[in-house]
Design an enzyme around this catalytic site. Sequence first.
Site, mmCIF file in Angstrom:
data_model
loop_
_atom_site.group_PDB
_atom_site.id
_atom_site.type_symbol
_atom_site.label_atom_id
_atom_site.label_comp_id
_atom_site.label_asym_id
_atom_site.label_seq_id
_atom_site.Cartn_x
_atom_site.Cartn_y
_atom_site.Cartn_z
ATOM 1 N N ASP A 293 0.803 -1.197 0.105
ATOM 2 C CA ASP A 293 0.075 -0.180 0.108
ATOM 3 C C ASP A 293 0.920 1.300 0.038
ATOM 4 O OD1 ASP A 293 -2.064 1.797 0.042
ATOM 5 O OD2 ASP A 293 -3.302 0.634 1.675
HETATM 6 C C1 NOJ Z 1 -3.872 3.906 -0.188
HETATM 7 C C2 NOJ Z 1 -5.296 3.271 -0.085
HETATM 8 O O1 NOJ Z 1 -5.100 2.163 1.343
HETATM 9 C C3 NOJ Z 1 -5.322 2.011 -1.029
HETATM 10 O O2 NOJ Z 1 -6.513 1.531 -0.977
HETATM 11 C C4 NOJ Z 1 -4.985 2.741 -2.401
HETATM 12 O O3 NOJ Z 1 -5.106 1.655 -3.465
HETATM 13 C C5 NOJ Z 1 -3.575 3.281 -2.291
HETATM 14 N N1 NOJ Z 1 -3.567 4.243 -1.365
HETATM 15 C C6 NOJ Z 1 -3.626 4.102 -3.812
HETATM 16 O O4 NOJ Z 1 -4.153 5.256 -3.926
#
Ligand code: NOJ
Length: 735
Positions: A293
Amino acid sequence: MKKIRVIYLFTLILSSVNIWAQYQKDALLYKDPNQSVERRVEDLLSRMTLEEKVMQLNQYTLGRNDNANNMADPINDIPAEIGSLIYFSSNPDLRNQVQKKAVETSRLGIPILFGYDVIHGYRTVYPISLAQACSWNPTLVQQACAVAAQEARMSGVDWTFSPMVDVARDGRWGRVSEGYGEDPYTNAVFGAASIKGYQGNDISGSKNVAACLKHYVGYGASEAGRDYVYTEISRQTLWDTYMLPYEEGVKAGAATLMSCFNDISGTPGTANHYILTEILKKRWGHDGFVVSDWGAIEQLRSQGVAKDRKEAAMKAFNAGVEMDMMNQCYNNHLATLVKEGKVSEELLNDAVKRVLRVKFRLGLFDNPYTPSSTEKERFLLPESLKIAEKLAEESIVLLKNEDNVLPLKNGSKIAVVGPMAKSQWHLLGSWRAHGNAEDAVTIYAGLENEFKNRARLLYASGCDFDGEDKSGFEEAKATARDADVIIACLGEKAQWSGENASRSTIALPSIQEELVAALKETGKPIILLLSSGRPLELNRLEKLSDAMLQVWQPGIAGGNPIAGIIAGRINPSGKLSITFPYSTGQIPIYYNQRKSGRTHQGKYQDIPSTPLYGFAHGLSYTNYEYGDIKISSEKIRKKDKLTAEIAVTNTGGMDGMETVHWFIYDPVSTTSRPVKELKLFEKQLIREGETKVFRFEIDPLRDLGFIDGNGDRFVEAGEYYVMVNDKKVKLEVED
Ligand code: NOJ
């Protein structure tokens, strides 16, 4: 002699030509679309330097980043060798320029993989996932995801960070809006449907994208609904509650997964070898890749398991995270870690192969560029809007309908009040991708379209979403006095749910409740339309209202079906995918709780112990009569199969879509089990007066069995119950 020399020379030239041709062919093997993906991957890998390999494992951003939680890199020198980019633009041109750089100027011409958060639609924004699950219609969800994929791929996106299949039971957690609710099986079914929608039969299709199951695993267990925090998950709970949607998503062919931010009982998801390698790669055989993430690798430092970025890179990589989202931990440290022997070359090669495999499967080597098209050709196509409208329609839940106040009679004078009535923006919810508020049909516009010449609409906003300004109350009351019925449009702002959007209470701000209390003084019937990204605390509003319709954040096409339900053109068919607690203090509360030692005690002293609206609750304008459950045999052996059937008759005055939920209950087991567990659901159209039979083919191991803390499924001999609503039937399993 001369002749021999000529022949010799001729043969020499010929064989050199052959060798050259063969060399040329071999040299280009990975570029040859007629070769298998595996051969192309192996061939390309064999030509890569250590640095080139490492670069494939990094993801940066490209273009405007409108997610406040993610700080974007400036749009500058993107290295031609980069593995992936998050693509924020909705125009393929920028992608194509950067792709050209990668394909034409990097040594091996490896195309870049462009990812983006396409969560509930790209431009055609449809309802949030939590609402989608209330439709109990996975086919429709699959269709909506196919629309999102088409719009995204034609705009330059190859890969979506969706679906989120985190079982979530705490409405305070803003991300509850992004998943399919509280039940593992429901998340599994809708997750698989959305993967099929995004990926189609083949991700190389020009209208398909690669899916990314997230956030593997247990993010929904965030303590007290706060975001990014610790999660306490025993192995037993990990397996019986959180893993199923991932296992099924992998079976459905999810090309990639995203690891979770959360610390799982002491080992953060980003550094969790057990879930990433032992289970995902070894046991389930997933051959795509895992992306971290955003910033999560570096965050291993704040979580206290790595002393610096280098150690964080080592831990994440060795655990099984192949791509580093936005950290530059891998491109700064991985090569050194390999040289120092802290990361094996074998593991590095395996990681690179996984990334390349997905790129080959997407057809990026053969078609690296996105064909140009106009916005009109790719967005908001009539068929796409129809799907968005249908999904909104089926996800709306009629919570309460006292004295059949709904549907409204023709000729009514309707007072439309509340902060949500004319809002476009907030109907879209969080993660709206390239959704445009101007595309959205407001509730008020929907009512206007629906009741043209059949009713008179009066309007007063009454108050804002929050704050203390009651200056609009008098006007709202006067408007209500002048009308036959009040439609109060309440709810949450879009940014109150989603990532980093936790709330300490799931009640609406008191100003909205006070508005309804003021309207109640008029004595007119009150219909509440509730738009939110989470389950709500409604006990006070319930007492003040005659009817309540949970419309969620229905996307751009929500206004018309909401009005259609109010007018009775549409019979509501949504049922809750998540429990609505009596109040926030009951959280966590969910239908499949474990049994208590004392069912007659242990209640709250100050509030009821049951929720206000339970899982699968949802009313209709017609009546359904359920027959008894019939089973093909009362005794079966573990290896036998069994059929259960139930007949449902529409005895009311309107056609309707009814969902039957099949639960099982195991009274005694080696491991304690929930009071009931959903095993199957099915939605069918039942016309007025018609009877439809719903069938459940029971496989004892799959449906009656349970999973233990090692992830092994077992079924024990003994008594089981199969249940639908208040009907149940007993059966006996023998060895
Ligand atoms: C953080 C989020 O937790 C995730 O769900 C998302 O896909 C990513 N950022 C990319 O934006």
